[in-house]
Design a protein around this motif. Structure first.
Motif, mmCIF file in Angstrom:
data_model
loop_
_atom_site.group_PDB
_atom_site.id
_atom_site.type_symbol
_atom_site.label_atom_id
_atom_site.label_comp_id
_atom_site.label_asym_id
_atom_site.label_seq_id
_atom_site.Cartn_x
_atom_site.Cartn_y
_atom_site.Cartn_z
ATOM 1 N N LEU A 103 0.924 -1.291 0.119
ATOM 2 C CA LEU A 103 -0.096 0.089 0.113
ATOM 3 C C LEU A 103 0.848 1.381 -0.037
ATOM 4 C CD1 LEU A 103 -2.650 1.054 0.217
ATOM 5 C CD2 LEU A 103 -2.614 1.325 2.702
ATOM 6 N N LYS A 104 1.805 0.868 1.263
ATOM 7 C CA LYS A 104 2.749 2.082 1.042
ATOM 8 C C LYS A 104 3.139 2.837 -0.485
ATOM 9 C CE LYS A 104 4.342 2.350 5.366
ATOM 10 N NZ LYS A 104 5.972 1.727 6.694
ATOM 11 N N PHE A 105 3.926 2.150 -1.236
ATOM 12 C CA PHE A 105 4.204 1.911 -2.737
ATOM 13 C C PHE A 105 3.460 2.815 -3.615
ATOM 14 C CE2 PHE A 105 4.754 0.447 -7.251
ATOM 15 C CZ PHE A 105 5.478 0.804 -7.446
ATOM 16 N N GLU A 106 1.975 2.225 -3.757
ATOM 17 C CA GLU A 106 0.588 2.239 -4.228
ATOM 18 C C GLU A 106 0.601 3.808 -4.385
ATOM 19 O OE1 GLU A 106 0.849 0.676 -6.629
ATOM 20 O OE2 GLU A 106 0.866 -1.564 -6.698
ATOM 21 N N LEU A 107 0.294 4.118 -2.541
ATOM 22 C CA LEU A 107 0.467 5.532 -2.184
ATOM 23 C C LEU A 107 1.228 6.774 -3.164
ATOM 24 C CD1 LEU A 107 -1.178 5.368 1.346
ATOM 25 C CD2 LEU A 107 -2.293 5.717 -0.424
ATOM 26 N N LYS A 108 2.306 6.344 -2.854
ATOM 27 C CA LYS A 108 3.545 7.297 -3.657
ATOM 28 C C LYS A 108 3.099 7.167 -5.109
ATOM 29 C CE LYS A 108 6.744 5.854 -0.373
ATOM 30 N NZ LYS A 108 8.462 5.328 0.005
ATOM 31 N N GLN A 109 1.986 6.169 -5.683
ATOM 32 C CA GLN A 109 2.164 6.526 -6.935
ATOM 33 C C GLN A 109 0.860 7.450 -6.434
ATOM 34 O OE1 GLN A 109 3.580 4.847 -9.307
ATOM 35 N NE2 GLN A 109 4.994 4.228 -7.375
ATOM 36 N N ILE A 110 -0.300 7.545 -6.300
ATOM 37 C CA ILE A 110 -1.531 8.462 -6.195
ATOM 38 C C ILE A 110 -0.758 9.535 -5.943
ATOM 39 C CG2 ILE A 110 -3.153 9.541 -4.291
ATOM 40 C CD1 ILE A 110 -4.416 6.110 -3.843
ATOM 41 N N VAL A 111 0.427 10.090 -4.735
ATOM 42 C CA VAL A 111 0.907 11.416 -4.460
ATOM 43 C C VAL A 111 1.312 11.805 -5.578
ATOM 44 C CG1 VAL A 111 2.500 12.385 -3.102
ATOM 45 C CG2 VAL A 111 1.557 10.446 -2.485
ATOM 46 N N LYS A 112 1.773 11.437 -5.947
ATOM 47 C CA LYS A 112 2.779 11.791 -8.142
ATOM 48 C C LYS A 112 1.845 12.188 -9.215
ATOM 49 C CE LYS A 112 5.680 9.997 -11.468
ATOM 50 N NZ LYS A 112 6.904 8.742 -11.883
ATOM 51 N N VAL A 123 -4.767 8.446 9.320
ATOM 52 C CA VAL A 123 -4.417 6.776 10.109
ATOM 53 C C VAL A 123 -5.743 6.447 10.979
ATOM 54 C CG1 VAL A 123 -2.248 6.861 9.080
ATOM 55 C CG2 VAL A 123 -2.525 7.217 11.287
ATOM 56 N N PHE A 124 -5.796 4.959 11.011
ATOM 57 C CA PHE A 124 -7.539 4.828 11.968
ATOM 58 C C PHE A 124 -6.542 3.080 12.670
ATOM 59 C CE2 PHE A 124 -8.981 3.704 7.956
ATOM 60 C CZ PHE A 124 -9.470 2.475 8.445
ATOM 61 N N THR A 125 -7.547 2.743 13.197
ATOM 62 C CA THR A 125 -7.769 1.734 13.733
ATOM 63 C C THR A 125 -9.027 1.787 14.098
ATOM 64 O OG1 THR A 125 -6.586 1.524 15.908
ATOM 65 C CG2 THR A 125 -5.623 0.691 14.095
ATOM 66 N N SER A 126 -9.434 1.782 15.707
ATOM 67 C CA SER A 126 -10.586 2.069 16.753
ATOM 68 C C SER A 126 -11.430 3.556 16.143
ATOM 69 C CB SER A 126 -10.703 1.443 17.282
ATOM 70 O OG SER A 126 -9.931 2.008 18.714
ATOM 71 N N ASP A 127 -9.551 4.105 16.267
ATOM 72 C CA ASP A 127 -9.056 5.765 16.902
ATOM 73 C C ASP A 127 -8.976 5.688 15.496
ATOM 74 O OD1 ASP A 127 -11.258 6.001 19.131
ATOM 75 O OD2 ASP A 127 -9.373 5.446 19.796
ATOM 76 N N ALA A 128 -9.034 7.672 14.874
ATOM 77 C CA ALA A 128 -9.105 7.738 14.067
ATOM 78 C C ALA A 128 -7.735 9.730 14.646
ATOM 79 C CB ALA A 128 -9.427 9.114 12.997
ATOM 80 N N PHE A 129 -6.537 9.553 13.717
ATOM 81 C CA PHE A 129 -5.818 10.157 13.928
ATOM 82 C C PHE A 129 -4.876 10.906 12.620
ATOM 83 C CE2 PHE A 129 -5.474 6.747 17.422
ATOM 84 C CZ PHE A 129 -5.702 7.835 18.328
ATOM 85 N N ASN A 139 6.522 15.731 -1.231
ATOM 86 C CA ASN A 139 8.166 14.879 -0.659
ATOM 87 C C ASN A 139 7.559 14.733 1.391
ATOM 88 O OD1 ASN A 139 9.669 14.959 -2.934
ATOM 89 N ND2 ASN A 139 10.238 17.313 -2.576
ATOM 90 N N ALA A 140 6.812 15.751 1.774
ATOM 91 C CA ALA A 140 6.435 15.865 2.977
ATOM 92 C C ALA A 140 5.158 14.514 3.697
ATOM 93 C CB ALA A 140 5.746 16.750 3.081
ATOM 94 N N LEU A 141 4.204 15.246 1.909
ATOM 95 C CA LEU A 141 2.662 12.908 2.538
ATOM 96 C C LEU A 141 3.812 11.868 1.939
ATOM 97 C CD1 LEU A 141 0.281 13.215 3.134
ATOM 98 C CD2 LEU A 141 0.574 12.996 0.455
ATOM 99 N N ASN A 142 5.033 11.969 1.343
ATOM 100 C CA ASN A 142 5.408 10.264 0.735
ATOM 101 C C ASN A 142 6.052 10.166 2.555
ATOM 102 O OD1 ASN A 142 4.821 10.421 -1.445
ATOM 103 N ND2 ASN A 142 6.382 10.961 -2.793
ATOM 104 N N MET A 143 6.891 11.210 3.073
ATOM 105 C CA MET A 143 7.342 10.828 4.512
ATOM 106 C C MET A 143 7.271 10.629 5.544
ATOM 107 S SD MET A 143 9.839 13.425 6.740
ATOM 108 C CE MET A 143 8.618 14.224 6.943
ATOM 109 N N PHE A 144 5.861 11.255 5.191
ATOM 110 C CA PHE A 144 4.752 10.564 6.568
ATOM 111 C C PHE A 144 3.808 8.942 5.751
ATOM 112 C CE2 PHE A 144 3.884 14.547 6.851
ATOM 113 C CZ PHE A 144 4.324 15.316 8.796
ATOM 114 N N ILE A 145 3.580 8.492 4.794
ATOM 115 C CA ILE A 145 3.601 7.484 4.616
ATOM 116 C C ILE A 145 4.616 6.644 4.573
ATOM 117 C CG2 ILE A 145 3.459 5.603 2.065
ATOM 118 C CD1 ILE A 145 1.835 8.669 1.053
#
Length: 324
Positions: A103-112, A123-129, A139-145
């Motif tokens: 998923l990390k790899f594919e998300l970078k394709q979306i960012v590009k 990001v989330f499980t039972s709570d969201a952050f 570049n900043a978004l890719n770092m967070f990914i």
């Protein structure tokens, strides 16, 4: 006439090379005249001709423009929030090398693909952050990914409600004070591998419909599933049996259908990331800003053509530079 750029290293280097080589050429001509005791021929005319067309070439490189006019420059973009499930099951390896790594790899394709749009990450499980607010900085978004991990937040189940409600609220806050904002250009991508165990998803669905926000869901995993790595062994249930996690796409499909969105999937047999990118790309962005800019008509080709004509004339006209 005005120039779009000033003399740079390239132009100054070309001028220096021209002066250097033509200086050596003139020295050879002068020495030849002395040796043969000859008179000067058309050396001066050749120098003038070559200097003229060389200057025309340099001017064409500088982008000469004629006339001035105003043009409206509009900044149009979409706002996209990506909500990623970080439950432990995202460490499963039925999608290589793991669901989360893939998923990390594919998300970078979306960012590009959407580098001119604002993207944010939740990001989330039972709570969201909120991992990253809306930004144009890919570049900043890719770092967070890249820093996403299933150990990043506590894992107590999966609830689609909190990330959807947070994404909707952040999207609305982003355009506060902009009455012309179109909600159709606001998009949420919800990515998970499991079933929704929350109770507030219905409220989030109502908000998505009311605000006309586009929702795309994506499932990642396989129907056969796999065990969940946990250190040097696999995760086990209370009975001591290995836990096998399988893609539960039904809840994601139902969520997409109930909001008029679309469902996509990444598994061992299909990868819909390009379809997702295409679907988002077909959505028209909203006007973020507008300003008037001075635009001139670049007429470099006039100078280039004149220089080429004089160069051709120089080649065709054979004149003696030494008269004996």
């Amino acid at each position: 006439m005005s120039l779009t750029r000033s003399l740079g290293i390239v132009e100054l280097s070309l001028i220096g090379v021209f002066i250097l080589f033509y200086g050596f050429y003139l020295l050879r001509i002068i020495n030849a005249r002395k040796s043969f005791r000859a008179k000067g021929g058309a050396t001066l005319y050749k120098l003038i001709l070559r200097t003229v067309y060389f200057s025309l070439f340099i001017i064409s490189l500088l982008g000469p423009t004629f006339g001035e006019m105003k043009k409206e420059v509009k900044a149009v973009s979409k706002d996209i929030y990506i909500c990623v499930d970080l439950s432990k099951s995202m460490d499963a390896i039925d999608v290589k090398p793991s669901r989360l790594a893939k998923l990390k790899f594919e998300l970078k394709q979306i960012v590009k693909s959407f580098n001119s749009d604002r993207l944010g990450l939740i990001v989330f499980t039972s709570d969201a952050f909120l991992q990253c607010p809306l930004t144009y900085d890919g570049n900043a978004l890719n770092m967070f990914i890249e820093t996403m991990s299933t150990s990043l937040i506590s894992n107590t189940g999966t609830d689609f409600g909190p990330p959807l409600e947070m994404a909707i609220q952040k999207l609305m806050d982003a355009d506060e004070g902009l009455p012309t904002a179109k909600q159709a250009s606001k998009i949420i991508i919800l990515i998970s591998d499991g079933e929704d165990y929350g109770k507030d998803t219905g409220s989030a669905i109502s908000q998505i419909k009311d605000q006309n926000v586009k929702l795309f869901t994506m499932g990642i995993g396989t129907k056969s599933g796999s065990k969940i790595p946990a250190g040097y062994r696999f995760k086990r249930d209370k009975m001591g049996n290995d836990v096998v996690t399988k893609l539960n796409s039904e809840s994601l499909i139902d969520l997409a259908n109930s909001t008029g969105g679309s469902y996509f999937e990444i598994s061992d047999e299909r990868n819909d990331i390009n379809r997702l990118i295409s679907s988002i790309g077909n959505i028209q962005g909203e006007l973020k800003s507008s300003k008037m800019a001075d635009v001139g008509a670049n007429k470099f080709y006039y100078f280039l053509m004149a220089g080429l004509l004089l160069l051709g004339l120089d080649v065709m006209l054979a004149v003696r530079v030494i008269k004996i």
